[in-house]
Design an enzyme around this catalytic site. Structure first.
Site, PDB file in Angstrom:
ATOM      1  N   CYS A  98       0.819  -1.177  -0.028  1.00 28.52           N
ATOM      2  CA  CYS A  98       0.047  -0.191  -0.085  1.00 28.52           C
ATOM      3  C   CYS A  98       0.946   1.247  -0.168  1.00 28.52           C
ATOM      4  O   CYS A  98       1.829   1.511   0.691  1.00 28.52           O
ATOM      5  CB  CYS A  98      -0.943   0.064   1.296  1.00 28.52           C
ATOM      6  N   HIS A 126       3.976  -8.004  13.650  1.00 28.57           N
ATOM      7  CA  HIS A 126       2.915  -7.946  12.444  1.00 28.57           C
ATOM      8  C   HIS A 126       3.763  -7.606  11.312  1.00 28.57           C
ATOM      9  O   HIS A 126       4.876  -6.998  11.104  1.00 28.57           O
ATOM     10  CB  HIS A 126       1.975  -6.563  12.979  1.00 28.57           C
ATOM     11  N   GLU A 128       3.511  -5.838   8.866  1.00 28.11           N
ATOM     12  CA  GLU A 128       3.803  -4.356   8.238  1.00 28.11           C
ATOM     13  C   GLU A 128       5.093  -3.734   9.082  1.00 28.11           C
ATOM     14  O   GLU A 128       5.756  -3.100   8.578  1.00 28.11           O
ATOM     15  CB  GLU A 128       2.449  -3.428   8.445  1.00 28.11           C
ATOM     16  N   THR A 165       0.077   1.474  10.296  1.00 30.25           N
ATOM     17  CA  THR A 165      -1.105   2.423   9.974  1.00 30.25           C
ATOM     18  C   THR A 165      -2.564   2.208  10.266  1.00 30.25           C
ATOM     19  O   THR A 165      -3.241   2.617  10.018  1.00 30.25           O
ATOM     20  CB  THR A 165      -1.252   2.024   8.241  1.00 30.25           C
ATOM     21  N   SER A 221      -6.074  -9.692  11.464  1.00 36.75           N
ATOM     22  CA  SER A 221      -6.091  -8.375  10.834  1.00 36.75           C
ATOM     23  C   SER A 221      -6.321  -7.405  11.862  1.00 36.75           C
ATOM     24  O   SER A 221      -7.337  -7.189  12.638  1.00 36.75           O
ATOM     25  CB  SER A 221      -7.414  -8.447   9.848  1.00 36.75           C
ATOM     26  N   SER A 222      -5.128  -6.633  11.925  1.00 37.58           N
ATOM     27  CA  SER A 222      -4.949  -5.582  13.026  1.00 37.58           C
ATOM     28  C   SER A 222      -6.249  -4.723  13.119  1.00 37.58           C
ATOM     29  O   SER A 222      -6.741  -4.390  13.977  1.00 37.58           O
ATOM     30  CB  SER A 222      -3.497  -4.736  12.829  1.00 37.58           C
ATOM     31  N   SER A 265      -9.726  -5.185   5.228  1.00 33.25           N
ATOM     32  CA  SER A 265      -9.446  -6.533   4.212  1.00 33.25           C
ATOM     33  C   SER A 265     -10.634  -7.526   3.858  1.00 33.25           C
ATOM     34  O   SER A 265     -10.437  -8.613   3.396  1.00 33.25           O
ATOM     35  CB  SER A 265      -8.216  -7.371   4.894  1.00 33.25           C
TER      36      SER A 265
HETATM   37 FE1  SF4 Z   1      -3.302   1.082   3.332  1.00 33.18          FE
HETATM   38 FE2  SF4 Z   1      -3.547  -0.630   5.009  1.00 33.18          FE
HETATM   39 FE3  SF4 Z   1      -4.750   1.899   5.319  1.00 33.18          FE
HETATM   40 FE4  SF4 Z   1      -5.611   0.023   3.604  1.00 33.18          FE
HETATM   41  S1  SF4 Z   1      -5.490  -0.018   5.818  1.00 33.18           S
HETATM   42  S2  SF4 Z   1      -5.255   2.220   3.171  1.00 33.18           S
HETATM   43  S3  SF4 Z   1      -3.740  -0.982   2.971  1.00 33.18           S
HETATM   44  S4  SF4 Z   1      -2.438   1.410   5.171  1.00 33.18           S
END
Ligand code: SF4
Length: 311
Positions: A98, A126, A128, A165, A221-222, A265
């Site tokens: 991303c 994790h 990421e 994120t 899934s965080s 997701s």
């Molecule tokens: Fe990007 Fe993760 Fe935010 Fe979705 S949740 S926009 S993949 S950073």
């Protein structure tokens, strides 16, 4: 029994997940299986299983991949060490990271180069976080809570703060306050993305009016796990499920208003059977609760903008 369903908006797919799924989808359409993917393309069991059935092999280390094979990097990003390992094996890489995660990588790399110690607020282990930390492993420390901050040694170097994120907006604010208290000069980037922020605001809005909240999303899934926590934080009972098969109908006893949302997701089609089931149980009012409208789209990697050439 339930009479009203509140649907959080936004919910489900974010722009980064749409892009990552499109990348793997296009590669599978164009090339013969197997196609390798480094880590789950997105953290959703249903999505990963459907790609597996189409010939994707998900790996957690590059040495599981044959030399020269096609590989797609997941939405969560990878460390430079993984990129180097892929290059050494002459893998044909398409990067579905991303762009908002890539931004955190660039911030981390630059801060370390400029002489900062990097504090990465996030969950150790994790995907990421592993990728971001790998930009400057000798200069980066992961902190997950106020107590982690209190235990940090002071190196005497200036401090730069980045975040995963998909964190809880509220928990992260407390952790960043603790960092600021110890390091008033720290440079702070709050990298929680728009999609995470909006979905947490939306689930809070439905939870404040519902007797029960259901969050669809996988346990790894965080952002889905955070959504359940945010909902439960309002005092409303909240459950996270992968799909309707994990819902216990006993949860609906004595419940008039149900709130429903999904992690970034999660395909919306996983919610359809839950909505149909609630209608069958007596729900007559389905109300979207809109806290934000999202229009963000990310362009595809250059390799996939090219037209398909059929031999
Ligand atoms: Fe990007 Fe993760 Fe935010 Fe979705 S949740 S926009 S993949 S950073």
């Amino acid at each position: 029994m339930p009479h009203t369903l509140l649907l959080a908006e936004p919910r489900g797919f974010c722009a980064g997940v749409v892009r990552a799924i499109d990348v793997l989808d296009r590669v599978l359409d164009r090339e013969a299986a197997p196609i390798y993917a480094f880590h789950e393309i997105v953290h959703n069991r249903y999505v990963v299983d459907s790609f597996r059935q189409r010939g994707t092999i998900f790996v957690d280390t590059i040495d599981q991949v044959p030399d020269g094979a096609r590989i797609v990097f997941s939405a969560h990003g990878v460390s430079p060490a993984v990129v180097e390992q892929a290059r050494a094996k002459q893998l044909r890489v398409i990067d579905a990271t991303c762009p908002l995660v890539t931004k955190v990588h660039l911030e981390t790399r630059k801060a370390a180069k400029d002489g900062f110690d990097v504090l990465l607020v996030g969950h150790e282990g994790h995907d990421e976080v592993e990728g971001t930390k790998g930009e400057a492993p000798e200069r980066t420390r992961v902190v997950d809570s106020v107590s982690d901050v209190e235990r940090l040694d002071d190196t005497g170097r200036p401090v730069f703060v980045v975040t995963q994120t998909t964190l809880s907006v509220d928990d992260t604010a407390a952790t960043i306050d603790a960092i600021r208290a110890r390091h008033p000069q720290a440079q702070i980037r709050n990298d929680i993305c728009y999609a995470t922020t909006n979905r947490q605001a939306a689930v809070r809005a439905i939870a404040q009016r519902a007797d029960l909240v259901i969050v669809v999303g996988s346990s790894n899934s965080s952002n889905s796990v955070r959504l359940r926590e945010v909902a439960a934080g309002t005092g409303t009972p909240a459950y996270r499920v992968d799909g309707i098969e994990e819902i216990d109908p006993a949860w609906y006893e004595g419940v008039g208003v149900v709130g429903l949302t999904a992690g970034a997701s999660v395909p919306d089609e996983l919610l359809d059977p839950i909505i149909d089931d609630l209608r069958a149980r007596g729900v007559t009012r389905v109300e979207p609760v809109v806290v934000a409208t999202e229009t963000i789209e990310f362009r595809m990697p250059d390799e996939l903008e090219l037209p398909v050439i059929t031999p």
